[in-house]
Design a protein around this motif. Structure first.
Motif, short mmCIF file in Angstrom:
data_model
loop_
_atom_site.label_atom_id
_atom_site.label_comp_id
_atom_site.label_asym_id
_atom_site.label_seq_id
_atom_site.Cartn_x
_atom_site.Cartn_y
_atom_site.Cartn_z
N LYS A 1 5.86 12.58 0.47
CA LYS A 1 6.14 11.28 1.07
C LYS A 1 6.93 11.43 2.37
CE LYS A 1 8.11 6.80 -0.06
NZ LYS A 1 8.84 6.03 -1.06
N THR B 1 6.18 15.03 -5.16
CA THR B 1 5.81 13.71 -4.65
C THR B 1 6.74 13.27 -3.53
OG1 THR B 1 5.04 13.17 -6.87
CG2 THR B 1 5.29 11.35 -5.34
N SER B 2 8.04 13.52 -3.69
CA SER B 2 9.02 13.14 -2.67
C SER B 2 8.80 13.92 -1.38
CB SER B 2 10.44 13.36 -3.18
OG SER B 2 10.70 12.53 -4.27
N ASP C 1 14.43 9.10 -2.63
CA ASP C 1 13.14 8.96 -3.30
C ASP C 1 13.17 9.57 -4.70
OD1 ASP C 1 10.37 8.02 -2.98
OD2 ASP C 1 9.89 10.13 -3.30
#
Length: 197
Positions: free
Chosen positions: A172, A168-169, A47
């Motif tokens: 997720k 963000t990764s 990612d």
């Protein structure tokens, strides 16, 4: 009506099967967590690589992503720690920097206008620099002589922030961990009790 069925053989087989079940279950949990840690690392690398437009190999070489299995002291609780270093990365480490007339290009996605390549004395390779705006000397202690003096260069090393992509990764991947662990544990328990003797 009387129905009799010989079950002693079946009971002995079940007793033999579950005799070592705590050890087998413990080993299955450990293998599932080990596989989960490798899976989580791959997912985060993949990612972040997509978000930063950098190869996974380069991100792995930066040594910023670490996954560790931890066991709390005094209890049997285990937890997975996923660590990402979020300090800024030198721009020169994201690929092979090339000097152009207008600036420096690293891969096809990153370009710094009015920048230049220079190899400082203490560096093993060329770094990307840019001239600072509104630059002034600083009054600081010299590392060589130990005296206070006006020092500094009007240069700034170019760096890239990775904290936003890392956060963000992690967000997720985080909700997917429980489902993935459940699948892996099911596979490992099946292997421990049905396949492994």
């Amino acid at each position: 009506m009387l129905i009799e069925q010989e079950v002693s053989g079946d009971i002995e087989e079940l007793i033999a099967l579950f005799k070592h079940s705590p050890q087998k279950a413990e080993q299955a949990i450990h293998r599932a967590l080990a596989k989960l840690s490798r899976w989580a690392e791959r997912q985060v690398l993949r990612d972040m690589s997509r978000r930063m437009k950098v190869s996974q190999k380069i991100l792995k070489e930066l040594n910023r992503i670490r996954v560790r299995l931890n066991k709390s002291y005094g209890s049997k609780e285990r937890y997975l720690t996923l660590w990402i270093g979020i300090n800024e990365v030198g721009a020169h480490r994201l690929g092979n920097p090339r000097q152009t007339r207008r600036g420096v290009r690293v891969s096809s996605h990153r370009f710094w206008e009015n920048s230049f390549l220079m190899q400082p004395v203490n560096a093993s390779r060329e770094l990307i620099f840019e001239r600072k705006d509104n630059w002034h000397h600083r009054y600081q202690r010299s590392k060589r002589s130990g005296r206070m003096m006006w020092m500094g260069l009007p240069l700034e090393k170019k760096t890239v922030r990775i904290d936003v992509e890392a956060e963000t990764s992690l967000k997720k991947v985080s909700p997917l961990l429980v489902n993935r662990f459940t699948d892996l544990l099911h596979q490992e328990l099946n292997y421990a009790f049905n396949i492994e003797s």
